[in-house]
Design an enzyme around this catalytic site. Sequence first.
Site, PDB file in Angstrom:
ATOM      1  N   HIS A 363       0.841  -1.226  -0.108  1.00  0.00           N
ATOM      2  CA  HIS A 363      -0.013  -0.022   0.202  1.00  0.00           C
ATOM      3  C   HIS A 363       0.891   1.371   0.016  1.00  0.00           C
ATOM      4  CE1 HIS A 363      -2.673  -2.931   2.058  1.00  0.00           C
ATOM      5  NE2 HIS A 363      -2.853  -3.151   0.854  1.00  0.00           N
ATOM      6  N   ARG A 470      -9.439   4.510  -8.968  1.00  0.00           N
ATOM      7  CA  ARG A 470      -9.460   3.227  -7.903  1.00  0.00           C
ATOM      8  C   ARG A 470      -9.814   3.690  -6.522  1.00  0.00           C
ATOM      9  NH1 ARG A 470      -4.080   2.332 -10.838  1.00  0.00           N
ATOM     10  NH2 ARG A 470      -3.934   0.302 -11.482  1.00  0.00           N
ATOM     11  N   ARG A 506     -14.350   3.037 -10.346  1.00  0.00           N
ATOM     12  CA  ARG A 506     -14.391   1.921 -10.287  1.00  0.00           C
ATOM     13  C   ARG A 506     -14.596   1.325  -8.828  1.00  0.00           C
ATOM     14  NH1 ARG A 506      -9.080  -1.836 -10.831  1.00  0.00           N
ATOM     15  NH2 ARG A 506      -8.299  -1.082  -8.914  1.00  0.00           N
ATOM     16  N   ASN A 628      -3.018  -4.853 -16.593  1.00  0.00           N
ATOM     17  CA  ASN A 628      -2.445  -5.542 -15.430  1.00  0.00           C
ATOM     18  C   ASN A 628      -2.813  -6.973 -14.988  1.00  0.00           C
ATOM     19  OD1 ASN A 628      -1.066  -3.109 -15.455  1.00  0.00           O
ATOM     20  ND2 ASN A 628      -2.070  -2.357 -13.559  1.00  0.00           N
ATOM     21  N   CYS A 676      -6.456   0.678 -19.442  1.00  0.00           N
ATOM     22  CA  CYS A 676      -6.314   1.388 -18.216  1.00  0.00           C
ATOM     23  C   CYS A 676      -5.244   0.699 -17.454  1.00  0.00           C
ATOM     24  CB  CYS A 676      -7.320   1.628 -17.445  1.00  0.00           C
ATOM     25  SG  CYS A 676      -8.170   0.428 -16.665  1.00  0.00           S
TER      26      CYS A 676
END
Length: 746
Positions: A363, A470, A506, A628, A676
């Site tokens: 994080h 996000r 999202r 990803n 993205c």
Amino acid sequence: MSDRAESESRKLLGRLRDTMAEEAAGQERLDKITHLTADSMGTEVCSIYLFRDENTLELCATQGLNPDAVHETRMKLGEGLVGRVARSGKVINTADAPSEAGFRYMPETGEEVFSSFLGVPIQRLGEKLGVLVVQSREAREFTADEVYAIEVVAMVLAEMAELGAFVGEGAALTRRHTQPVLLRGTTGQEGTAEGHVWLHEPRVVVTNLVADDPARERERLQQAVETLRVSVDELLAGASGDADQVQVLEAYRMFANSKGWMRRMEEDIARGLSAEAAVEKEQSAARARMSQVTDAYLRERLQDLDDLSNRLLRILTGQGNATGSEMPADPILVARNIGPGELLEYGRKLRGIVLEEGSVGSHAAIVARALAIPLVIHAPRVTNEALNGDHIMVDGDQGIAHLRPDDTVVTAFRDKIAMQEKALERYASIRDRPAMSACGTRVTLLMNAGLMADLPSLEGSGAEGVGLFRTELQFLVRNQMPRRTELADIYARVIDAAKGKRVVFRTLDIGSDKVLPYMKPNDEPNPALGWRAIRVGLDKPGVMRMQLQALIRAANGQALSIMFPFIAQYDEFRLARVEVDKAIAREKRLGHKIPSKLEIGAMLETPSLAYASRKFFEEVEFLSIGGNDLKQFFFAADRENERVRRRYDTLNVSFLSFLEGIVQRCEETGTPLSFCGEDAGRPIEALCLAAIGLRTLSMRPASIGPVKSLLIRCRLDEVRAVIHDARDRGEQSVRPAVMDYLQNLP
Ligand code: PEP
Ligand code: MG
């Protein structure tokens, strides 16, 4: 331990302290210490070997060996018994040194007449500084008491070295923390930065190593441990619910009550060490062990012990985190590790970050990326080496940092920064130009975001909107589940800051590498393929419903775009959509404004969705390729696993053909499509994506300039032909062909 041994040890330490207090050159002090130690131990020889560089030890002082060998005798790490002690960090105690494995005869020292050998590492907090040796003619093994005594001397030597007591001529006697160090780590976030070290956890400095009154030191230690126990108990009482935190605190409590730990420290005190020095000696031993254990659980426990020792030292010395030193104007944060919340508190003030631990997907790394702060992780020994205020240069592109760099490095590094700044100027000059290729194809460049801190980039980067917000970052950086009103407030500020530009929110994408600190972790054998993202959202819809409500309220009658992550089949999208419809109906009933325009899209992150029915493509209002994840599933190569994550090129013809297929399907149904994943922000990858038909790319804000600048120079029809030719020729990746094409651009 006998009383006599204790009092001998105290006497020796007392004399060492006096030596330290005298005005003397480093060499003189070392000579005196070898003399005192040999005398006190009753051995013919005492020698001190110190590192002159990472791999070489040098005899720096001796009592009993040939004095001419001082500063002449050198050995490599691992060479001879001394080198073995240094490499292993372990004591060698033998009655018959010449027949010991690895013994190396050094004729210049005259040591052949000494049969017994006792060598102990001189190390401080896991850092190796040298080796202390005593030898004697009589063939005998040293007793446990003697080994212990010499270890205590070695510890005091290490601390004295840290305090600069042995500075003199030659490489082995240079002042510590003054040499340039190249720290090789791994890239956490690209970018370069120059600045000065700011230690997140400043080192505790122990200056009183030796104490005369063991009873008083024991009492000080006991009191400090009691304070520590109480504070751990208090923390435990307040930590209900958070399983991880409770587990760590339980481990703390176990150590704080550990009789073995206390006993060892009390023995150190009986030998003449101060309470602080006793704690640090145990801490050093734990660190030394830590570097050797591979078992993850054991390492964590040793880490806990290390943390606890730090707390205890702070209690004993009264040195808090506030050391009185001021943060430099250009701080580069140096830490073993750091949590996302703490990192956010520092915010954009930081020029760069260097961590001893950390991981690409952590994080903290996510936050560093959001703040566009160059980050190097896995930089070994940085917290041992760096001092507050040291000059440091961080090269996030290469994953290295130069601590106290010499002039040639400084010049080369500044050249690199200057070149990057020139490039930035070039990007700024095209900021307001649309991304139009040389053949006249318009490509929309959007940015990825996740924190309020990202939003100033919307204007600065020239992004035309936010293609991926996000939302999990807001959940990850907190210690508890955010409330609906809090979220609505944040989303409203995001929409405001976008000033009418489109923001695609999202919904929560947790699971896999993104674990909320306040949710029970699922013990899954393969979390990337496990219960994550929309799967959690549909099975336990409470959080998703709250989030949808917060989004609708934040939009407050304006347009709203919502995207669901990780949709693997049509049904998941349909069910998620039902949740949106329900949320709209509920909000309407409650009298809230509903969005003037609502777009509901999905992320295409699993190959399965590329083959969904035509009806799905007709129904979904937009699709965004999460490259990803899609790439990791396409090649079956974990995106978090350093060993495999770079193994397959995004420009591999299989992957590009697969993406081309998705573009075609979307063209057939008129479904808006974007990309993205991180690859959208890499100029060559972005160019190829545009060439195969993607018209919207969403990326890190810092990538928009470089991507646009390349797109403007290229004809997409030509790049497309290059790609197809390479594929027809049977190339595995189109990269070499595209690079060739770029080299020949006018
Ligand atoms: C992706 O998978 O490409 C993506 C954009 O989502 P995340 O990186 O957050 O999983
Ligand atoms: Mg993803």
